[in-house]
Design a protein around this motif. Sequence first.
Motif, mmCIF file in Angstrom:
data_model
loop_
_atom_site.group_PDB
_atom_site.id
_atom_site.type_symbol
_atom_site.label_atom_id
_atom_site.label_comp_id
_atom_site.label_asym_id
_atom_site.label_seq_id
_atom_site.Cartn_x
_atom_site.Cartn_y
_atom_site.Cartn_z
ATOM 1 N N GLY A 1 0.799 -1.221 0.000
ATOM 2 C CA GLY A 1 0.000 0.000 0.000
ATOM 3 C C GLY A 1 0.831 1.271 0.000
ATOM 4 O O GLY A 1 0.421 2.294 -0.544
ATOM 5 N N GLY A 2 2.002 1.224 0.637
ATOM 6 C CA GLY A 2 2.823 2.434 0.756
ATOM 7 C C GLY A 2 3.270 2.969 -0.583
ATOM 8 O O GLY A 2 3.208 4.185 -0.840
ATOM 9 N N SER A 3 3.722 2.074 -1.456
ATOM 10 C CA SER A 3 4.177 2.527 -2.771
ATOM 11 C C SER A 3 2.982 2.781 -3.695
ATOM 12 O O SER A 3 2.995 3.717 -4.499
ATOM 13 C CB SER A 3 5.143 1.520 -3.394
ATOM 14 N N GLU A 4 1.922 1.978 -3.537
ATOM 15 C CA GLU A 4 0.740 2.160 -4.396
ATOM 16 C C GLU A 4 0.106 3.538 -4.168
ATOM 17 O O GLU A 4 -0.372 4.174 -5.117
ATOM 18 C CB GLU A 4 -0.275 1.048 -4.101
ATOM 19 N N ASN A 5 0.147 4.001 -2.898
ATOM 20 C CA ASN A 5 -0.435 5.306 -2.574
ATOM 21 C C ASN A 5 0.278 6.464 -3.257
ATOM 22 O O ASN A 5 -0.258 7.569 -3.324
ATOM 23 C CB ASN A 5 -0.389 5.538 -1.055
ATOM 24 N N MET A 6 1.480 6.227 -3.742
ATOM 25 C CA MET A 6 2.251 7.302 -4.387
ATOM 26 C C MET A 6 2.024 7.325 -5.908
ATOM 27 O O MET A 6 2.704 8.059 -6.629
ATOM 28 C CB MET A 6 3.749 7.119 -4.098
ATOM 29 N N SER A 7 1.064 6.538 -6.400
ATOM 30 C CA SER A 7 0.770 6.502 -7.836
ATOM 31 C C SER A 7 0.165 7.825 -8.290
ATOM 32 O O SER A 7 -0.509 8.504 -7.522
ATOM 33 C CB SER A 7 -0.250 5.407 -8.139
ATOM 34 N N ARG A 8 0.371 8.133 -9.560
ATOM 35 C CA ARG A 8 -0.228 9.349 -10.120
ATOM 36 C C ARG A 8 -0.661 9.110 -11.544
ATOM 37 O O ARG A 8 -0.043 8.329 -12.273
ATOM 38 C CB ARG A 8 0.782 10.497 -10.130
ATOM 39 N N ILE A 9 -1.702 9.833 -11.938
ATOM 40 C CA ILE A 9 -2.169 9.769 -13.320
ATOM 41 C C ILE A 9 -2.507 11.183 -13.765
ATOM 42 O O ILE A 9 -2.982 11.986 -12.959
ATOM 43 C CB ILE A 9 -3.374 8.807 -13.427
ATOM 44 N N LYS A 10 -2.228 11.482 -15.025
ATOM 45 C CA LYS A 10 -2.562 12.820 -15.527
ATOM 46 C C LYS A 10 -2.888 12.722 -17.011
ATOM 47 O O LYS A 10 -2.179 12.070 -17.775
ATOM 48 C CB LYS A 10 -1.370 13.745 -15.301
ATOM 49 N N MET A 11 -3.954 13.392 -17.392
ATOM 50 C CA MET A 11 -4.300 13.463 -18.797
ATOM 51 C C MET A 11 -3.626 14.719 -19.359
ATOM 52 O O MET A 11 -4.210 15.804 -19.369
ATOM 53 C CB MET A 11 -5.822 13.513 -18.985
ATOM 54 N N LEU A 12 -2.363 14.546 -19.759
ATOM 55 C CA LEU A 12 -1.650 15.665 -20.392
ATOM 56 C C LEU A 12 -2.259 15.899 -21.772
ATOM 57 O O LEU A 12 -2.936 15.034 -22.326
ATOM 58 C CB LEU A 12 -0.159 15.342 -20.540
ATOM 59 N N THR A 13 -1.981 17.066 -22.344
ATOM 60 C CA THR A 13 -2.406 17.318 -23.725
ATOM 61 C C THR A 13 -1.173 17.223 -24.629
ATOM 62 O O THR A 13 -0.042 17.339 -24.145
ATOM 63 C CB THR A 13 -3.082 18.691 -23.844
ATOM 64 N N PRO A 14 -1.388 16.984 -25.931
ATOM 65 C CA PRO A 14 -0.245 16.687 -26.805
ATOM 66 C C PRO A 14 0.869 17.733 -26.766
ATOM 67 O O PRO A 14 2.052 17.388 -26.872
ATOM 68 C CB PRO A 14 -0.889 16.626 -28.194
ATOM 69 N N GLN A 15 0.522 19.011 -26.562
ATOM 70 C CA GLN A 15 1.578 20.035 -26.569
ATOM 71 C C GLN A 15 2.580 19.860 -25.422
ATOM 72 O O GLN A 15 3.698 20.358 -25.494
ATOM 73 C CB GLN A 15 0.985 21.450 -26.596
ATOM 74 N N ALA A 16 2.180 19.167 -24.363
ATOM 75 C CA ALA A 16 3.101 18.955 -23.234
ATOM 76 C C ALA A 16 4.318 18.142 -23.681
ATOM 77 O O ALA A 16 5.425 18.353 -23.187
ATOM 78 C CB ALA A 16 2.377 18.252 -22.093
ATOM 79 N N GLY A 17 4.101 17.202 -24.583
ATOM 80 C CA GLY A 17 5.184 16.451 -25.213
ATOM 81 C C GLY A 17 6.122 15.751 -24.251
ATOM 82 O O GLY A 17 5.776 15.461 -23.098
#
Lengths: 181, 281
Positions: B148-164
């Motif tokens: 759980g400790g490492s799983e809690n540090m997960s992240r997700i982001k819907m970047l847009t194509p210009q972020a590249g």
Amino acid sequence: MKPIKIHTPFDDAAVTALKAGQQVLLSGIVYTARDAAHKRLCNLIANGQSLPLDLNGAALYFVGPSPAKPGYVIGSAGPTTSYRMDAYSPILIEQTGLKAMIGKGDRSPEVQNAMQKHRCIYFAATGGAAALISKSIVKCEVLCYDDLGPEAIHRLEVKDLPLLVAIDCHGHNLYHPEKSN
Amino acid sequence: MRYIKFEDIENAVRDLCLSAAYDLPDDVLNALQNSRSTETSDRGKMFLDQCIENAAIAATERLPICQDTGFAVYFVELGRDAQICGGTLYDAINSGTARGYQDGYLRKSIVNDPLFNRVNTGNNTPAVIHLELVLGDCLKITLAPKGGGSENMSRIKMLTPQAGIPGVINFVVNAVTEAGGNPCPPVIVGIGIGGTFEKVAYLAKKALLRKVGAPNPNPDYATLEEEILKKINSSQVGPQGLGGNSTALAVHIEYFPCHIASLPVAVNLNCHAARHASVTI
């Protein structure tokens, strides 16, 4: 730097003498508590009720051990991540005389302020070295909240448990050496 | 058509739970030893020594490497010419998981409701099961118990194509450095890029299964993996978040085509006790 031997319970003088970066070998009684047990303890305090254990001068270890195999005192018993206890720790430090916490990872500014004001110490145990750490635990019994399974409060007797002073009561924090007071 | 018995799956899964919890895979142990040889901080060296010693104790005494024996996450490849008889595949895996966690003295870490009624299910089920249909008549089951400790540090982001590429690098490096000591570094960094919201999270998790340090077969992504690893290890987060140059053992990227409007990216971290075990029936 050679580890220094220390033991529970702690008083203000013992806490004040410890400095961030010191390696210690801890012996004595420590109590286990994770999120669920912290929540119950703080609810009791909020309702003016007495606690099922005396935390005055005590050390809390943030751990949910694995079950003991036959012939073993305890299963593997490394620290869980401490920030999940950040909402509760200042209450316990202020209201119960809690003097030491053992876990892994950084703590919030609110916890550090409470530690400075009321003289409390935060030790890092090595996350993921759980089988190794279990060798320093010589006795284990469930004290209360058995219904929580691995999250029950256990009373552990430890002998030379290897720890590092990660945040002391003087404002020094090894996770942020550049920001320390 | 080949028939595979429910009991055979159940028994294999039970054994998998034990070996995954006790035996740190050789590739992970080698990576820890390599990190130890290049670590510059004395404190970091001490922590890495403890991790290596811990793995030896766990394997010899058949003790869990970490007390958090995790959520049982399975990646299953079922051959289209294989058929399970005597029950469903899901029931066989859950039943084997319950037996494994009981017989192996592994910690039961699952509560039956996330919000209203957090009562421990008592047997570490249900498992998370990802099923893929493949050619052939075999059943391959990989267990990756996830703490759980490492799983809690997960992240997700819907970047847009210009972020590249720079946007992806920043997002990943920040996720790892801001996690600090919480996920038990040195970590393995699983990155998903592309697909959709749910697909990218799956890719990040799947990336953690790759042999530690094995590069993505696509040279562009392999180069990106190297670049991100270098940036992460120059951050000085270090073992346990207490300084040093061993913050990550490896960076693994899995990618998938994506929508013209999107650039999804997900980060899933694995602690240094990166456990996984496979069996083919």
